[in-house]
Each structure stands twice: as C-alpha cells, then as structure tokens.
Design an enzyme around this catalytic site. Structure first.
Site, short mmCIF file in Angstrom:
data_model
loop_
_atom_site.label_atom_id
_atom_site.label_comp_id
_atom_site.label_asym_id
_atom_site.label_seq_id
_atom_site.Cartn_x
_atom_site.Cartn_y
_atom_site.Cartn_z
N LEU A 238 35.25 45.14 39.19
CA LEU A 238 35.52 43.90 38.46
C LEU A 238 34.83 43.94 37.10
O LEU A 238 33.60 43.93 37.01
CB LEU A 238 35.00 42.69 39.26
N GLU A 239 35.63 44.00 36.04
CA GLU A 239 35.06 43.99 34.68
C GLU A 239 35.41 42.65 34.06
O GLU A 239 36.58 42.35 33.81
CB GLU A 239 35.65 45.16 33.87
N LEU A 240 34.38 41.82 33.83
CA LEU A 240 34.61 40.41 33.55
C LEU A 240 34.21 39.97 32.16
O LEU A 240 33.99 38.79 31.91
CB LEU A 240 33.87 39.57 34.60
N GLY A 241 34.10 40.88 31.24
CA GLY A 241 33.81 40.47 29.88
C GLY A 241 32.35 40.20 29.63
O GLY A 241 31.48 40.51 30.44
#
Length: 433
Positions: free
Chosen positions: A252-255
């Site tokens: 999960l890459e969430l900024g």
C-alpha cells in the site's frame, strides 16, 4: 458537451481481447472541462471473467523461464518507446499534466519500468546454508504467487501502472489491473501492444471502473492472492478490511506530505529551481480557500485569469502556481497532501526544530534536505521519518533500492529486490544427505 460520436470509447481488456461494457462513465478533458472519453463502468461480472482468464493463463506463463519472460518485457518496452509521442499526447489530455512532463518523465519511465524488471528478473539469487553436524543442506526457492490485483492512481497513470505490471508478470504472475477511472486512456492504449509483444492472453487483464464497483470486486475476490495499491489512505483502509478474511499480501503506497528543508548554507542556484519544480510540476485547488479561512497569506497565485486563455480552454481546470505563507503548523495545508501547484513556505531556527516539525505530520514518504554541510545532511536525513530522503537533489531514483514510506504513507516497499519478494512466495527446502 461533445457529441457522442466524437467521444473516445474504451473497452475492458480480458483474455487478450477488448470487451465492451453495458455501462460507461464520462471522462473529462481537464484543458476544456468537456467530456471527451467514455470509460467502462465495470463490476463483479467483468472481474469474474478476468479472474477466469488469469487463472487459465497462470500455469503456462509461470512455467516460462525468466529469460523467456524477460524477452517479452523487453519487446513491450520497445513498443511503448516507439509510441512515446502518441502516449505522451494522450497522457497530457487525459490527466492534465503538460505534454513536456509526460514526454520527458511519465512515458520514458514507463518504458524504463519494463526494461528494468526485464533485466533484474535474471539476476536474483537464492539463499543456501549447510549444517555439517546434521548433514543437511538448506536452500530457498521462490515461486510466483498467482493472480495479482493492481490498482493504480490518477496522478501518474501509465508510469505507476507499469511500475506494478512489470515486476508482477516478470516474476511469473498473471494480473488484473484497475487504473483510475479518471485517467484510463494510456492503460487502454498499452493493451493494444500486448499481443504484439508476445504477452499471452490472460496474463495481463485490465478492467476499468470505479473503486466501489470494480475495485471492491477485485480486492475481495478469493482467487486474487495479492493487492498492490497506490492511492488514498481511506481507500487503503477499505482494501485492508476486504482482503483480511483471505489473508492477502498487501503493498500500500499512500502518498505523503513531503518537507523540503532548506538550510542557510544551501546552494540556492540549484535549490530554488529544483524546489519550484518539485512543488508545482503535477496539478488541483480547494486548499487555497481553506488556508485563507485559517488566516494564512497568499503570497502569489490563487486562481487564474481565464480571459488570458483561448476560448476553448476557459472552462478548463487551470490555476496559477500558488505560494502560501504566515501559516500555522496545525493548518490542513501543512498536514495534508495537496495535489496542486501549491506550496507553503515557513521559516525555522534550528535543526531540532525543523526535524520535529517535519516529523509531526502523519505521513512519511519522502523529504528533501538542502545544505552544504555534510555532517548536517547525515544527521538530519537519519532523523527524518521518511522512507526516502533526497539531499541537494530531488526525484533521482535508483530502482534497485527500496521505494515506500513510513507511518500513514503505507505498507511495504517496491524496487528490484522488494518487488520480487512481494510478487513471489519463498519456500525453504531441506535435504539430508
């Protein structure tokens, strides 16, 4: 609104074929504010068809040698490169970024993603150890997981889609990808090149639509064994809930809310142009109004003079690069990610103070530090709660090394080794001799 005959109509790509949908979404051209494209509004039925195709394709694709899969990825990279200008023009119109940015970063990086993972898949090594006193040899092997669900965002449409597709299929998985419904065109264009590159039917399936319909159907499907997602934290929380019963692997890459720390001894000739570029290169607007309500000062920017635009662009989504100052650390503009040509400028007095303030936000993706003091650079970089720290530079990537964030910026890392480990399962084999 343009007439329906002039609209570009996308189709899902399932089992090597373009498949129409019985429902469509409007997609807008940001430069005019007009509908120019129809995107499939897919759901469970389309995901089931994609799962069936991916399931059938997995045994054959996963059985291919890394060398064979590498050759396919290299051919796809070549085809993308040959279509660079066409893809750059489409990315600019669909997403709103400048053609120059799409031409020099987004599409070349998409090409590089396939070339990089085509190469790196040939150079992974396994672990091995020997227990002399027991006469046992231990070694590890890695195998593709199966069907991978890939969900990519609107800000770097083809760039981040290929960053997921390339390592997934290089490792031998089959994939079902869901691009953002706001920016689907270049993903659809890439589908046209897959057969020519030698990608077998069912290895790459792309299903278009919204998160609540197609995204949730993808994430909750029991045969989709891992999810790689780039997007917002609320969506990641929903993905976690839906995938938990199936114990799926998640990336999960969430900024982030990335600080640019400029010390008094920074080389301003390099620092200022680079910081301007990092602040204003990729676009949106509401935070400016919120900052004004909080008492901040708009130093420059705020809106756009629509009369200076050609008539066809006056309803488009344009705004000037905006600088906000006299703003408190508690402001939403200092705490939340702003997708707009907007930056906040605030002074600080000491290393300790700026580190504490930079770390006070919930995100921890990236940071930049500008200073000519090497000792200070090492001290500050070590203490910042960020997955990446650029010093005296910005956005220089080494794809062999991990990319990802801390805290609310996500879970997991991506890169040569990290992506390979995510898209495979490890097995330890012990042999007594």
């Amino acid at each position: 609104m343009a007439g329906t005959k002039a609209l570009l109509t996308l189709e899902n790509f399932i089992n090597g074929k373009f498949v129409p949908c019985n429902s469509y979404l409007d997609s807008y051209d940001p430069s005019t504010g007009e509908v120019y494209c129809r995107v499939p509004n897919s759901g469970k039925e389309e995901i089931e068809a994609a799962v069936e195709a991916a399931r059938a394709a997995f045994p054959g694709w996963s059985a291919r040698s890394p060398q064979e899969r590498s050759q396919v990825l290299h051919r796809l990279a070549d085809l993308l490169e040959q279509s660079l200008e066409e893809l750059a023009q489409a990315e600019s119109r669909d997403q709103g970024k400048t053609i120059t940015l799409a031409r020099t970063m987004d599409i070349p990086r998409s090409v590089q993603n396939f070339r990089f993972f085509a190469s790196s898949i040939l150079h992974h090594t396994s672990e091995c150890t020997h227990m002399d006193h027991l006469g046992c040899l231990h070694y590890t092997v890695r195998a593709p997981v199966g069907i991978a669900g890939l969900i990519s965002p609107w800000n770097l449409p083809l760039y981040l889609l290929t960053w997921k597709v390339a390592p997934a299929i290089a490792a031998g998985n089959t994939v079902i990808a869901k691009p953002s419904e706001l920016t689907s065109v270049t993903a659809w264009m890439m589908c046209k090149l897959l057969e020519k590159a030698g990608v077998p039917p069912g290895v790459v399936n792309i299903v278009f639509g919204t998160g609540p319909r197609v995204g949730e159907a993808l994430v909750s499907h029991p045969e989709v064994l891992l999810i790689s997602f780039t997007g917002s934290q609320p969506t990641a929380e929903r993905i976690t809930q839906l995938s938990a019963p199936h114990c799926k692997k998640l990336s999960l890459e969430l900024g982030g809310k990335n600080p640019a720390i400029i010390f008094e001894d920074a080389n301003l000739e390099e620092c200022i142009p680079t910081t301007v570029r990092s602040s204003f290169a990729n676009q949106v607007r509401s935070y400016i109004k919120r900052a004004q309500l909080e008492g901040a000062r708009i130093l420059c920017g705020e809106g756009v003079d629509t009369l200076s635009l050609p008539p066809r662009n006056r309803a488009g989504y344009f705004m000037l690069p905006t600088v906000i100052t006299d703003i408190k650390d508690e402001s939403c503009c200092m705490k939340e990610e702003i997708f707009g040509p907007v930056t906040c400028v605030v002074p600080f007095e000491s290393e300790e103070e700026v580190i504490q303030r930079a770390n006070s936000v919930k995100y921890g993706l990236a940071a930049t530090v500008w200073s000519s003091n090497v000792g200070r650079i090492h001290r500050v970089a070590k203490k910042l709660q960020s997955g990446l720290v650029w010093t005296n530079c910005w956005l220089i990537r080494e794809l062999n090394l991990p990319f990802g964030g801390m805290k609310s910026s996500g879970v997991g890392r991506e890169g040569a080794k990290d992506s390979y480990e995510f898209f495979t399962e490890v097995k330890t084999i012990t042999i007594k001799h």
